[in-house]
Design a protein around this motif. Structure first.
Motif, PDB file in Angstrom:
ATOM      1  N   LYS A  43      10.497  -6.332   5.390  1.00 44.74           N
ATOM      2  CA  LYS A  43       9.736  -6.580   4.175  1.00 44.74           C
ATOM      3  C   LYS A  43       9.122  -5.291   3.629  1.00 44.74           C
ATOM      4  O   LYS A  43       9.141  -5.046   2.419  1.00 44.74           O
ATOM      5  N   HIS A  44       8.565  -4.463   4.507  1.00 43.27           N
ATOM      6  CA  HIS A  44       7.952  -3.221   4.038  1.00 43.27           C
ATOM      7  C   HIS A  44       8.993  -2.222   3.551  1.00 43.27           C
ATOM      8  O   HIS A  44       8.793  -1.557   2.519  1.00 43.27           O
ATOM      9  N   PHE A  45      10.101  -2.102   4.270  1.00 43.73           N
ATOM     10  CA  PHE A  45      11.134  -1.165   3.842  1.00 43.73           C
ATOM     11  C   PHE A  45      11.771  -1.602   2.523  1.00 43.73           C
ATOM     12  O   PHE A  45      12.122  -0.771   1.684  1.00 43.73           O
ATOM     13  N   LYS A  46      11.910  -2.907   2.326  1.00 45.20           N
ATOM     14  CA  LYS A  46      12.489  -3.384   1.072  1.00 45.20           C
ATOM     15  C   LYS A  46      11.597  -3.046  -0.110  1.00 45.20           C
ATOM     16  O   LYS A  46      12.087  -2.704  -1.195  1.00 45.20           O
ATOM     17  N   LEU A  47      10.296  -3.139   0.089  1.00 46.46           N
ATOM     18  CA  LEU A  47       9.381  -2.797  -0.997  1.00 46.46           C
ATOM     19  C   LEU A  47       9.331  -1.289  -1.219  1.00 46.46           C
ATOM     20  O   LEU A  47       9.233  -0.823  -2.359  1.00 46.46           O
ATOM     21  N   ASN A  48       9.419  -0.528  -0.131  1.00 43.47           N
ATOM     22  CA  ASN A  48       9.359   0.931  -0.264  1.00 43.47           C
ATOM     23  C   ASN A  48      10.602   1.479  -0.956  1.00 43.47           C
ATOM     24  O   ASN A  48      10.504   2.278  -1.882  1.00 43.47           O
ATOM     25  N   GLU A  86       4.071  10.057   0.151  1.00 40.62           N
ATOM     26  CA  GLU A  86       4.007  10.079   1.615  1.00 40.62           C
ATOM     27  C   GLU A  86       3.162   8.905   2.111  1.00 40.62           C
ATOM     28  O   GLU A  86       2.051   9.073   2.607  1.00 40.62           O
ATOM     29  N   THR A  87       3.704   7.713   1.965  1.00 35.92           N
ATOM     30  CA  THR A  87       3.009   6.513   2.433  1.00 35.92           C
ATOM     31  C   THR A  87       3.290   6.305   3.923  1.00 35.92           C
ATOM     32  O   THR A  87       4.245   6.869   4.477  1.00 35.92           O
ATOM     33  N   PRO A  88       2.480   5.494   4.608  1.00 28.54           N
ATOM     34  CA  PRO A  88       2.775   5.195   6.016  1.00 28.54           C
ATOM     35  C   PRO A  88       4.171   4.636   6.225  1.00 28.54           C
ATOM     36  O   PRO A  88       4.822   4.955   7.225  1.00 28.54           O
ATOM     37  N   CYS A  89       4.644   3.814   5.286  1.00 32.17           N
ATOM     38  CA  CYS A  89       5.994   3.251   5.406  1.00 32.17           C
ATOM     39  C   CYS A  89       7.049   4.341   5.296  1.00 32.17           C
ATOM     40  O   CYS A  89       8.028   4.358   6.050  1.00 32.17           O
ATOM     41  N   THR A 128      -0.779  -0.442  10.448  1.00 33.00           N
ATOM     42  CA  THR A 128      -0.540   0.750   9.632  1.00 33.00           C
ATOM     43  C   THR A 128       0.139   0.436   8.303  1.00 33.00           C
ATOM     44  O   THR A 128      -0.205   1.024   7.273  1.00 33.00           O
ATOM     45  N   LEU A 129       1.091  -0.464   8.300  1.00 34.37           N
ATOM     46  CA  LEU A 129       1.820  -0.773   7.071  1.00 34.37           C
ATOM     47  C   LEU A 129       1.146  -1.865   6.246  1.00 34.37           C
ATOM     48  O   LEU A 129       1.214  -1.848   5.020  1.00 34.37           O
ATOM     49  N   GLY A 130       0.511  -2.826   6.900  1.00 33.20           N
ATOM     50  CA  GLY A 130      -0.184  -3.872   6.170  1.00 33.20           C
ATOM     51  C   GLY A 130       0.375  -5.248   6.469  1.00 33.20           C
ATOM     52  O   GLY A 130       1.549  -5.416   6.822  1.00 33.20           O
ATOM     53  N   ARG A 131      -0.481  -6.259   6.309  1.00 32.26           N
ATOM     54  CA  ARG A 131      -0.105  -7.647   6.549  1.00 32.26           C
ATOM     55  C   ARG A 131       0.590  -8.223   5.323  1.00 32.26           C
ATOM     56  O   ARG A 131       0.847  -7.537   4.333  1.00 32.26           O
ATOM     57  N   LEU A 158       7.064   6.423   8.478  1.00 32.91           N
ATOM     58  CA  LEU A 158       7.704   5.700   9.584  1.00 32.91           C
ATOM     59  C   LEU A 158       9.217   5.706   9.430  1.00 32.91           C
ATOM     60  O   LEU A 158       9.949   5.913  10.403  1.00 32.91           O
ATOM     61  N   TYR A 159       9.709   5.500   8.221  1.00 33.61           N
ATOM     62  CA  TYR A 159      11.161   5.485   8.015  1.00 33.61           C
ATOM     63  C   TYR A 159      11.766   6.855   8.315  1.00 33.61           C
ATOM     64  O   TYR A 159      12.826   6.944   8.946  1.00 33.61           O
ATOM     65  N   GLN A 160      11.113   7.915   7.857  1.00 30.97           N
ATOM     66  CA  GLN A 160      11.613   9.257   8.140  1.00 30.97           C
ATOM     67  C   GLN A 160      11.686   9.505   9.640  1.00 30.97           C
ATOM     68  O   GLN A 160      12.643  10.098  10.140  1.00 30.97           O
ATOM     69  N   GLY A 161      10.674   9.057  10.370  1.00 25.26           N
ATOM     70  CA  GLY A 161      10.682   9.249  11.811  1.00 25.26           C
ATOM     71  C   GLY A 161      11.731   8.409  12.522  1.00 25.26           C
ATOM     72  O   GLY A 161      12.290   8.831  13.544  1.00 25.26           O
TER      73      GLY A 161
END
Length: 806
Positions: free
Chosen positions: A583-588, A499-502, A280-283, A505-508
């Protein structure tokens, strides 16, 4: 035996031509033999060859599928096949699955899903097993492993398109909420694989769907590509007023760790959670592309290099060998030969180059023409270097020289530059100018980095070089924007959050994130090879232990391998999951990353990682906890040979265990991310050297050199000397508290703001307010006069109280 440290071992031959002499060669050979014997004694004859390892975000497709199953589950492959064949014969006569047309296959799958909706638990399980057999590739009709993997992927796309994921998701909800199964498992003294049968079947089908559909290939049809994007969207966002799928799996992890559901097959849950987040977030490649795109949107300069390509082309550093130092000291000339000679410093520099073959050449070697005395000393250096290069050539722990012939210092080939482009922060430039101004003109100019009046020319050049390598990260921009939003909430208005997948996910995860991190670290601790078995620790072996414990030595060995493999897979999935989330949260957004990081630190993640590395890492990455003939899909198409003690001890033929090396790298990267620029958290890596003291640095220069070769450099980074003024221990607590306050302000501003916020605009115009149309109930005109009389006209107004209250 002749002393290898005798003059003949390191001094030039009598004729001084540097081509060697009989005594010198014999002494050097004996010295090498001493070194080899000492190394064998110290390392237990363990060789350390160069590993042909390519790091990525996951292993090969077949390996990832095989790790879903424990060896204890292998008997269930036959059970799944029998359930499918019994059901298939009642629906299709005289044909096999692979002989059917696609429409006929879809019709059968539709009927299979209809038969899944029955009340009887046993009948439902049989149908679920039949679906699992399809997802496993209908191996009973295949001739090779390649065929099994091909049909597994084909069947998974077919199953998804017919609605299998939604059907199995409903069944998973039912099993999670099955209070009877949970209470029964809690009361049992020993939980086995039989207690998680239904959950394992459901999770296996879901995992195979995710893993097969996630895999992208150029030969995929347009229909498959569309199905993949639809599936990704279905997993990423809340569908039918339900939470994203990853949050359901996170809740399973916390429920398992709380002791309310000890029968959950936690390895399958973690593997599925990791792959869902990756899908969902990406490789890693997607992350790199997002980073490039986001920098362009923010108007930042493009990246100097692609980090993925740099890592792939980087040569691994050999582990430091203290016996190598001993061997070098034995082969080096005695101190008396070096003392009092003008060329001694030059010779020592040459010797250091021989130790660090791949370092850059010393710039001071060729500045002055060599005198006759220095040339003689250079002969000493070349002789020593020749002997040491020969020694290094025989040592598998150190990369060999580029040529097999004896090399002199001038002939050693060195790479140009370091692997990473250096970076400089704005803070580094300001600090450098502050020190320079205080030294040369006696006052500072704050954050002004342009005014260089009164500073000497070398300072100008230094500032110019620093600015050339100045790097502004996405995090820097996000922090600055956050500060402005906190200062001017009304003038800057609402922040537009994509409203990206990342982001979804963080909101949830936000409100339960501490529990999620603690649960993952608890499981990681239980799976760590250095952990001792405790009665109060969580049991992570529920889905690997058989109903009947082994009675023979062979069965015990097989179960021991299975348990170790089971733990390794858990470590692999958790380490990869945490790294991917960070890694994904840092970019978001940087504060999303900091929020997760801080809770990991509070849950003692750093000591846990250090505890993990408190073992023989070489033994861990070369562990043979696998039985290749029992791995999927090999075990489904071949008759299993009779296992013997020798075959179990032999393991596979691989040079190393991919998942263990992968886990070690992930944990090191986690440690780096948790401690980077956080002096309060520093426990390891390059910045730790400032706390180890001068004597440690002096004795571990090889480790320092290896670090210097591999890490990215900050031009004013004083990590190697320990003079960093930011490393003030009395500020550690304040640093974490400030960071926590910033994180809470960010979360409160973006996620906790109520609808009637105090910053919401207010309409103060009487005409505008009275002119607004309001939806009134139908009977309002009947009761309006009564309400007006009761609530308005008959109520006295006390003006004094109104004035006092307001």
């Amino acid at each position: 035996m002749e002393d290898p440290a005798a003059p003949g071992a390191g001094s030039p031959p009598a004729n001084g031509n540097g081509n060697g002499g009989g005594k010198g060669k014999q002494a050097a050979a004996k010295g090498r033999e001493v070194f080899r014997s000492q190394r064998r004694e110290s390392e237990g004859s363990v060789d350390c060859p160069t590993l042909e390892f390519e790091y990525g975000d996951a292993d090969g497709h077949a390996a990832e599928l095989s790790e879903l199953y424990s060896y204890t589950e292998n008997l269930e492959f036959t059970t799944n096949r029998r359930c499918f064949e019994e059901d298939f014969k009642t629906q299709v006569q005289g044909k096999e699955w692979l002989e059917l047309e696609e429409d006929a296959q879809k019709t059968y799958v539709m009927g299979l899903l209809d038969r899944l909706e029955v009340v009887n638990r046993e009948r439902r399980l049989k149908v679920a097993r039949a679906v699992l057999y399809l997802a496993q590739g209908t191996f009973g009709e295949c001739d090779s492993e390649v065929d099994v993997l091909h049909w597994s992927r084909y069947n998974c796309f077919l199953l998804y398109q017919m609605g299998t994921f939604s059907a199995f998701l409903e069944l998973l909800h039912m099993e999670i909420d099955n209070s009877q199964a949970c209470s029964t498992a809690v009361r049992k003294p020993a939980i086995s694989i039989a207690d998680s049968t239904e959950l394992r079947v459901l999770l296996s089908v879901l995992y195979l769907l995710v893993e097969n559909i996630r895999l992208e290939r150029e030969t995929d049809s347009c229909g498959w590509r569309t199905a993949r994007e639809t599936f990704r969207t279905e997993l990423s966002f809340s569908m039918h007023n339900e939470e994203p799928f990853a949050l359901l799996l996170f809740s399973m992890v916390t429920k398992f760790c709380s002791g309310l559901a000890p029968h959950f097959p936690i390895k399958k849950v973690l593997l599925l959670l990791w792959k869902v987040v990756m899908f969902t977030l990406g490789r890693f490649e997607h992350l790199q592309a997002l980073k490039v795109q986001k920098r362009a949107e923010l108007g930042l300069p493009p990246l100097a290099e692609d980090s993925l390509q740099v890592v792939k082309s980087m040569r691994a550093a050999s582990p430091p060998s203290y016996t190598l130092d001993l061997g070098e000291s034995q082969l080096a000339p005695p101190p008396s030969k070096l003392r009092g000679r003008r060329g001694s410093r030059r010779q020592l520099l040459t010797k250091q180059d021989s130790l660090d073959i791949y370092n850059e050449r010393d710039l001071f070697k060729t500045e002055e023409p060599a005198t006759e005395e220095e040339e003689e000393s250079a002969g000493d250096g070349e002789r020593t270097l020749d002997g040491e290069l020969d020694l290094l050539e025989q040592d598998p722990l150190v990369p060999p020289p580029l040529s097999q012939a004896p090399l002199s210092a001038e002939r050693v080939a060195f790479p140009k530059g370091l692997p990473w482009a250096p970076k400089v922060r704005q803070k580094d430039i300001e600090h450098f100018l502050e020190l320079s101004r205080n030294k040369f003109i006696g006052f500072t100019l704050g954050q002004d980095t342009d005014t260089l009046v009164g500073l000497p020319r070398p300072i100008h050049e230094s500032v110019k070089t620093l600015k050339q390598h100045k790097y502004i990260s996405i995090a820097d921009v996000q922090i600055k924007n956050e500060e402005e939003l906190e200062k001017c909430p009304m003038s800057l208005g609402e922040e537009v959050v994509p409203e990206t997948p990342c982001e979804i996910l963080y909101q949830g995860m936000l409100y339960s994130l501490p529990q999620y991190m603690i649960a993952l670290l608890k499981i990681l601790l239980a799976a760590a090879p250095t952990s001792k078995a405790k009665t109060d620790s969580i049991n992570i072996l529920a889905d690997v232990l058989p109903e009947e414990m082994p009675v023979t030595v062979l069965q015990s060995m097989k179960l021991g391998i299975d348990v170790n493999r089971h733990k390794e897979i858990i470590v692999k999935s958790i380490s990869a999951l945490l790294l991917l989330l960070l890694k994904h949260f840092k970019l978001n957004h940087i504060y999303q990353f900091e929020y997760v990081s801080q809770h990991l630190v509070f849950a003692n993640c750093i000591p846990l990682i250090l505890k993990f590395f408190n073992q023989n890492i070489l033994s861990y990455i070369t562990a043979k906890n696998s039985i290749s003939v029992l791995d999927y899909p090999c075990c489904t198409i071949q008759d299993l040979p009779e296992l013997t003690t020798e075959s179990l001890e032999a393991g596979d033929n691989n040079q190393f265990c991919w998942r263990n090396l992968f886990s070690c790298i992930n944990l090191l990267r986690l440690l780096n991310k948790l401690t980077k620029w956080k002096h309060s958290r520093t426990m390891l890596l390059k910045i730790q050297t400032k706390y180890l003291g001068r004597q440690w640095r002096k004795s571990n220069m090889k480790t320092m050199s290896a670090i210097y070769q591999k890490v990215r450099h900050r031009m004013n980074d004083d990590w190697a000397y320990g003079n960093d003024i930011d490393a003030r221990p009395w500020d550690f607590q304040a640093e974490e508290c400030t960071l926590r306050a910033n994180i809470e302000a960010f979360n409160s501003r973006r996620y906790d703001r109520p609808q009637d916020s105090e910053f919401s605009p207010v309409d103060n115009c009487l005409q505008s307010v009275l002119g607004q149309r309001l939806d009134l109930p139908e009977d309002f005109h009947c009761s309006y006069e009564i309400w007006l009389e009761r609530e308005v006209f008959s109520q006295p107004i006390c003006w004094e109280e109104l004035l006092q209250n307001h």
